[in-house]
Design a protein around this motif. Structure first.
Motif, mmCIF file in Angstrom:
data_model
loop_
_atom_site.group_PDB
_atom_site.id
_atom_site.type_symbol
_atom_site.label_atom_id
_atom_site.label_comp_id
_atom_site.label_asym_id
_atom_site.label_seq_id
_atom_site.Cartn_x
_atom_site.Cartn_y
_atom_site.Cartn_z
ATOM 1 N N ASP A 21 0.829 -1.213 0.000
ATOM 2 C CA ASP A 21 0.000 0.000 0.000
ATOM 3 C C ASP A 21 0.858 1.255 0.000
ATOM 4 O O ASP A 21 0.615 2.194 -0.780
ATOM 5 C CB ASP A 21 -0.913 0.017 1.232
ATOM 6 C CG ASP A 21 -1.964 -1.070 1.216
ATOM 7 O OD1 ASP A 21 -2.217 -1.647 0.143
ATOM 8 O OD2 ASP A 21 -2.536 -1.355 2.284
ATOM 9 N N ALA A 22 1.844 1.277 0.878
ATOM 10 C CA ALA A 22 2.665 2.478 1.039
ATOM 11 C C ALA A 22 3.514 2.746 -0.204
ATOM 12 O O ALA A 22 3.679 3.900 -0.617
ATOM 13 C CB ALA A 22 3.546 2.350 2.276
ATOM 14 N N ASP A 25 1.307 4.015 -2.990
ATOM 15 C CA ASP A 25 0.944 5.413 -2.723
ATOM 16 C C ASP A 25 2.044 6.370 -3.168
ATOM 17 O O ASP A 25 1.771 7.527 -3.510
ATOM 18 C CB ASP A 25 0.671 5.618 -1.227
ATOM 19 C CG ASP A 25 -0.673 5.052 -0.797
ATOM 20 O OD1 ASP A 25 -1.485 4.718 -1.675
ATOM 21 O OD2 ASP A 25 -0.895 4.921 0.418
ATOM 22 N N LYS A 26 3.285 5.907 -3.152
ATOM 23 C CA LYS A 26 4.415 6.732 -3.578
ATOM 24 C C LYS A 26 4.725 6.582 -5.068
ATOM 25 O O LYS A 26 5.698 7.146 -5.561
ATOM 26 C CB LYS A 26 5.671 6.376 -2.769
ATOM 27 C CG LYS A 26 5.697 6.968 -1.368
ATOM 28 C CD LYS A 26 7.016 6.670 -0.688
ATOM 29 C CE LYS A 26 7.150 7.426 0.629
ATOM 30 N NZ LYS A 26 7.287 8.889 0.422
ATOM 31 N N ALA A 197 0.071 -0.656 9.078
ATOM 32 C CA ALA A 197 0.204 0.395 8.063
ATOM 33 C C ALA A 197 1.429 1.261 8.314
ATOM 34 O O ALA A 197 2.080 1.732 7.364
ATOM 35 C CB ALA A 197 -1.058 1.257 8.037
ATOM 36 N N ASP A 198 1.774 1.470 9.582
ATOM 37 C CA ASP A 198 2.942 2.299 9.902
ATOM 38 C C ASP A 198 4.242 1.577 9.562
ATOM 39 O O ASP A 198 5.225 2.213 9.168
ATOM 40 C CB ASP A 198 2.922 2.688 11.381
ATOM 41 C CG ASP A 198 1.830 3.699 11.693
ATOM 42 O OD1 ASP A 198 1.356 4.364 10.755
ATOM 43 O OD2 ASP A 198 1.451 3.814 12.874
ATOM 44 N N ARG A 201 4.628 2.190 5.970
ATOM 45 C CA ARG A 201 5.068 3.556 5.671
ATOM 46 C C ARG A 201 6.559 3.734 5.952
ATOM 47 O O ARG A 201 7.267 4.422 5.208
ATOM 48 C CB ARG A 201 4.240 4.560 6.484
ATOM 49 C CG ARG A 201 2.874 4.857 5.875
ATOM 50 C CD ARG A 201 2.194 6.023 6.574
ATOM 51 N NE ARG A 201 1.603 5.613 7.829
ATOM 52 C CZ ARG A 201 0.352 5.176 7.947
ATOM 53 N NH1 ARG A 201 -0.423 5.089 6.878
ATOM 54 N NH2 ARG A 201 -0.150 4.836 9.122
ATOM 55 N N ALA A 204 8.449 2.189 3.044
ATOM 56 C CA ALA A 204 8.421 3.037 1.853
ATOM 57 C C ALA A 204 9.371 4.219 1.994
ATOM 58 O O ALA A 204 10.063 4.602 1.043
ATOM 59 C CB ALA A 204 6.994 3.518 1.586
ATOM 60 N N GLU A 205 9.411 4.809 3.180
ATOM 61 C CA GLU A 205 10.323 5.933 3.406
ATOM 62 C C GLU A 205 11.776 5.478 3.327
ATOM 63 O O GLU A 205 12.645 6.200 2.813
ATOM 64 C CB GLU A 205 10.045 6.572 4.770
ATOM 65 C CG GLU A 205 8.704 7.281 4.876
ATOM 66 C CD GLU A 205 8.588 8.466 3.925
ATOM 67 O OE1 GLU A 205 9.631 9.071 3.593
ATOM 68 O OE2 GLU A 205 7.458 8.768 3.508
ATOM 69 N N VAL A 285 8.033 10.012 10.472
ATOM 70 C CA VAL A 285 7.039 9.215 9.752
ATOM 71 C C VAL A 285 5.792 9.164 10.631
ATOM 72 O O VAL A 285 5.870 8.714 11.775
ATOM 73 C CB VAL A 285 7.552 7.793 9.478
ATOM 74 C CG1 VAL A 285 6.509 6.974 8.734
ATOM 75 C CG2 VAL A 285 8.859 7.847 8.688
#
Length: 306
Positions: A21-22, A25-26, A197-198, A201, A204-205, A285
């Motif tokens: 997902d993350a 999104d990017k 979800a975190d 994220r 992804a970062e 984040v």
């Protein structure tokens, strides 16, 4: 991210799915390692533009195929079974070896908070606290760090908030569907919590800014709550009465809790994840509070008597 491809393992699970997902999104290109590309969960990924590659952690040839042209890998393994005690370390090593052979530049591995501290746990020398679990987790972490990747990150999440919703909740808290959280956690024990979800994220970062996160062990939790506070939050967001019951080990097992889960809850009473929440937030984040997470998942709850 140009045409860089990122391989996600465990893509049909909570953390791997969150990473998908993350990354999407990017605008990143995502490839997912799946056992059955025809499964409904895999097809849902494909419908979102995710490239599917069939493979298995124990199949080195399939891992090599999945790694072709990949810039980064998100790694998550299942904990060892009681009959296959070295499974996590074995499969983690195979995945790392395949990634190194393919020239992967960024390896993001998700483990668990306190992995690596286990020899300091109370009663560790007596064989308490499922040594195979902790040794497997810390062992894979060590393999990742020693592999020689240009960039690596080890994420170390605490207890997943997602364990309070189906399908995980049916096993983790079998009484929850009837409006009761039965556990061996003491009434005053605080459980460090993080949303899957975190984790996604953060992954992804890390892929987007590998130098910033390079060679970091990052403990992850957004909240630290008692089960009474968890029950109160679930009651508020669902409009149903949820009760928390602090039981002893025998009582928790009698109420339907798996013995291994009871041991984990007793570990939390004695040791716990001990995540520094301020440090976790210092990375910039966004981390979701349990209250916000519960509100976002309101429609997925299935419990309580109203």
């Amino acid at each position: 991210m140009d045409n860089h491809v990122f391989l996600i393992t465990g893509a049909t699970g909570a953390q791997g799915g969150a990473a998908v997902d993350a990354l999407l999104d990017k605008g990143m290109k995502v490839r997912a390692l799946v056992r059955d590309p025809a499964s409904p969960a895999a097809r849902q990924l494909a419908d979102r533009g995710v490239e599917l590659v069939q493979g298995d952690f124990d199949d080195a040839a399939s891992l090599a195929t999945a790694m072709r042209g990949v810039k980064g890998v998100f790694s998550v393994q299942l904990p060892p079974g009681r009959e296959d005690t070295d499974s996590e370390l074995r499969t983690g090593r195979l995945l790392v070896d395949a990634a190194r052979a393919a020239g992967v530049e960024i390896f993001v591995h998700t483990s668990v908070a306190r992995a690596g501290d286990q020899t300091q746990f109370v009663d560790w020398d007596s064989g308490r606290w499922w040594p195979d679990y902790w040794n497997g987790k810390s062992g894979v972490n060590d393999v990742v760090k020693a592999a020689g990747f240009p960039h690596w990150v080890v994420l170390k999440p605490a207890f997943m908030m997602d364990n309070f919703i189906p399908p995980k909740s049916a096993w983790m808290f079998p009484g929850l569907q009837d409006g009761v959280i039965n556990s061996a956690l003491r009434a005053d024990t605080r459980l460090d919590l993080i949303a899957a979800a975190d984790v996604g994220r953060f992954a992804a970062e890390a892929f987007a800014a590998p130098a910033r996160f390079d060679r970091q062990d990052i403990d992850l939790a957004a909240d630290s709550l008692t089960m009474g506070e968890v029950a109160a939050t679930l009651s508020r967001v669902s409009g149903r009465a949820i009760e928390s019951r602090a039981l002893n080990g025998a009582g928790a097992r009698a109420a339907g809790s798996n013995p291994g889960l009871v041991e984990s809850q007793q570990w939390a009473n004695v040791e716990g994840y001990q995540v520094d929440l301020a440090t976790a937030r210092s990375w910039g984040v966004p981390l979701e509070s349990f209250s916000d997470w519960a509100g976002r998942h309101r429609d997925r709850f299935s419990f309580g008597t109203g």
